[in-house]
Every structure is written in structure tokens, then in C-alpha cells.
Design a protein around this motif. Structure first.
Motif, PDB file in Angstrom:
ATOM      1  N   ILE A   1       6.831  55.562  17.933  1.00  0.00           N
ATOM      2  CA  ILE A   1       5.798  56.060  19.170  1.00  0.00           C
ATOM      3  C   ILE A   1       5.339  55.225  19.185  1.00  0.00           C
ATOM      4  O   ILE A   1       4.381  54.550  17.916  1.00  0.00           O
ATOM      5  CB  ILE A   1       5.292  57.234  18.483  1.00  0.00           C
ATOM      6  CG1 ILE A   1       6.458  58.280  19.237  1.00  0.00           C
ATOM      7  CG2 ILE A   1       5.171  57.447  20.244  1.00  0.00           C
ATOM      8  CD1 ILE A   1       6.286  59.633  18.926  1.00  0.00           C
ATOM      9  N   GLN A   2       5.725  53.578  19.371  1.00  0.00           N
ATOM     10  CA  GLN A   2       4.147  52.443  19.890  1.00  0.00           C
ATOM     11  C   GLN A   2       2.598  53.080  19.823  1.00  0.00           C
ATOM     12  O   GLN A   2       2.725  53.825  20.950  1.00  0.00           O
ATOM     13  CB  GLN A   2       4.379  51.850  21.167  1.00  0.00           C
ATOM     14  CG  GLN A   2       5.755  51.080  20.656  1.00  0.00           C
ATOM     15  CD  GLN A   2       6.472  50.387  21.876  1.00  0.00           C
ATOM     16  OE1 GLN A   2       5.945  49.440  22.699  1.00  0.00           O
ATOM     17  NE2 GLN A   2       7.752  49.553  21.607  1.00  0.00           N
ATOM     18  N   ARG A   3       1.601  52.689  19.180  1.00  0.00           N
ATOM     19  CA  ARG A   3       0.328  52.915  19.355  1.00  0.00           C
ATOM     20  C   ARG A   3      -0.188  51.122  20.586  1.00  0.00           C
ATOM     21  O   ARG A   3      -0.663  50.551  20.061  1.00  0.00           O
ATOM     22  CB  ARG A   3      -0.114  53.079  17.758  1.00  0.00           C
ATOM     23  CG  ARG A   3      -1.396  53.854  17.754  1.00  0.00           C
ATOM     24  CD  ARG A   3      -1.708  53.282  16.914  1.00  0.00           C
ATOM     25  NE  ARG A   3      -1.964  51.898  16.396  1.00  0.00           N
ATOM     26  CZ  ARG A   3      -2.715  50.997  15.086  1.00  0.00           C
ATOM     27  NH1 ARG A   3      -3.935  52.689  14.947  1.00  0.00           N
ATOM     28  NH2 ARG A   3      -3.122  50.711  14.765  1.00  0.00           N
TER      29      ARG A   3
ATOM     30  N   PRO B   1      -0.630  57.345  23.557  1.00  0.00           N
ATOM     31  CA  PRO B   1       1.161  57.253  22.762  1.00  0.00           C
ATOM     32  C   PRO B   1       1.798  56.259  24.372  1.00  0.00           C
ATOM     33  O   PRO B   1       1.426  56.000  25.002  1.00  0.00           O
ATOM     34  CB  PRO B   1       1.908  58.407  22.840  1.00  0.00           C
ATOM     35  CG  PRO B   1       0.682  59.370  23.534  1.00  0.00           C
ATOM     36  CD  PRO B   1      -0.356  58.106  23.541  1.00  0.00           C
ATOM     37  N   GLY B   2       2.594  55.051  23.366  1.00  0.00           N
ATOM     38  CA  GLY B   2       3.325  54.010  24.392  1.00  0.00           C
ATOM     39  C   GLY B   2       4.900  54.537  24.659  1.00  0.00           C
ATOM     40  O   GLY B   2       5.022  55.861  24.472  1.00  0.00           O
ATOM     41  N   GLN B   3       5.522  53.629  24.616  1.00  0.00           N
ATOM     42  CA  GLN B   3       7.098  53.575  24.503  1.00  0.00           C
ATOM     43  C   GLN B   3       7.745  54.410  23.464  1.00  0.00           C
ATOM     44  O   GLN B   3       7.371  54.003  21.917  1.00  0.00           O
ATOM     45  CB  GLN B   3       8.064  52.334  24.756  1.00  0.00           C
ATOM     46  CG  GLN B   3       7.783  51.437  26.488  1.00  0.00           C
ATOM     47  CD  GLN B   3       8.143  50.598  27.018  1.00  0.00           C
ATOM     48  OE1 GLN B   3       8.714  49.811  25.886  1.00  0.00           O
ATOM     49  NE2 GLN B   3       9.314  50.968  27.949  1.00  0.00           N
ATOM     50  N   VAL B   4       9.120  55.164  23.299  1.00  0.00           N
ATOM     51  CA  VAL B   4       9.891  55.538  21.701  1.00  0.00           C
ATOM     52  C   VAL B   4      10.777  54.796  21.712  1.00  0.00           C
ATOM     53  O   VAL B   4      11.250  53.999  22.461  1.00  0.00           O
ATOM     54  CB  VAL B   4      10.070  57.008  22.479  1.00  0.00           C
ATOM     55  CG1 VAL B   4      10.676  57.428  21.096  1.00  0.00           C
ATOM     56  CG2 VAL B   4       9.128  57.723  22.717  1.00  0.00           C
TER      57      VAL B   4
END
Length: 160
Positions: free
Chosen positions: A42-44, A59-62
Motif C-alpha cells: 500500500i503506497q504511503r 494510504p495510497g494505491q495498492v
């Protein structure tokens, strides 16, 4: 008889990694010897609030990493046709389920459903006249999402 739920703090034996089945579009494929790369990140994303010098993270994109499947080379062309079709521009997305069984190999305990998978890499078997090993090929699968089921579940439905 229902399986007892472990109590907090009680020791629980981990599952064994060798009792699994792989299903592609709901059909068991029994020649697979190894599954690796089952992971996601999970992008930070950094976020700074107005009037505050503290940076918070949201949280950003997975990002789903490709899964690699290793299997014994046989006369079956099913996997080869799937990979070769993708190489020629005809991508067939399939739902893949990895079912993990208890130590006895009789009861399904977990199932990962890999949604809309398609082959991104194929690696042929290493051939050696001096070896006495099984010829093992591998493919890597990209996919859109991952679901986890506990206990006996059913394979994800195909989406063609």
C-alpha cells in the motif's frame, strides 16, 4: 463439528506450506509445486496539514506484486496456450484460487482468490542430462485484486 476459535494469548500452530491446491477458473490444477510472490504494497502518501509542520501519511494505491507459479512439465498445453495467447495479444483474464489445507491435507483452512489474473512471464524448464530432477516450468501472473477466505470456500467466479 465446528472448529474452536483460538482464545487471545493461546498458542496456535501455524499452517504447513506444502498442502495446497491451485484452481484456475474453478478447475483444480494438480501439477503445481510452488507458489511465490503472494504480496501487495500500500503506497504511503505524505500529507502536510495547513499551519502544521508535521507530515502525516495516508494510504495510497495498492500495488499487487506478480505471483509466480512453478509446475512440473507435462504434455498438457493448457498453461502454454494461456501464456502464448497473451504473448500474441489475446489476454485471457482468469480467476485463480490458492487453497491451503491442514497438515493432514483433508480440510481447507485458507483460500486466496486472485482476481482477473493474466500471464506476464514464462520460464521454461532447466534441462540437464546429468540431473535426475523433475522438469519445472514457471509463469508469473499479474492481477487486479486479492481476497482471503477462511475455512472451506469456493473459487472466485470466472469473468472471461
Amino acid at each position: 463439528m465446528a472448529q474452536a476459535t483460538p482464545q487471545p494469548g493461546a498458542p496456535v500452530d501455524p499452517y504447513r506450506a506444502y498442502n495446497f491446491k491451485l484452481l484456475i477458473n474453478g478447475v483444480t490444477n494438480g501439477h503445481f509445486t510452488e507458489v511465490s510472490g503472494l504480496e501487495f504494497t500500500i503506497q504511503r502518501l505524505a500529507y502536510r496539514e495547513a499551519g502544521n509542520d508535521r507530515i502525516r501519511y495516508v494510504p495510497g494505491q495498492v500495488d499487487y506484486e506478480p505471483i509466480t507459479l512453478h509446475f512440473g512439465l507435462t504434455s498438457s498445453r493448457e498453461i502454454w496456450d494461456w501464456v502464448n495467447g497473451a504473448a500474441k495479444g489475446t489476454v485471457s483474464r482468469r480467476n485463480v484460487s490458492i487453497a491451503l489445507y491442514d497438515a493432514a491435507g483433508t480440510t481447507e483452512v485458507l483460500r486466496w482468490n486472485v482476481i482477473n489474473a493474466w500471464p506476464t512471464r514464462w520460464r521454461g524448464a532447466h534441462l540437464n542430462t546429468l540431473a535426475q530432477e523433475i522438469a519445472i516450468e514457471s509463469i508469473a501472473l499479474a492481477y487486479e485484486s486479492l481476497e482471503l477466505e477462511t475455512g472451506s470456500g469456493t473459487a472466485a467466479k470466472p469473468t472471461s
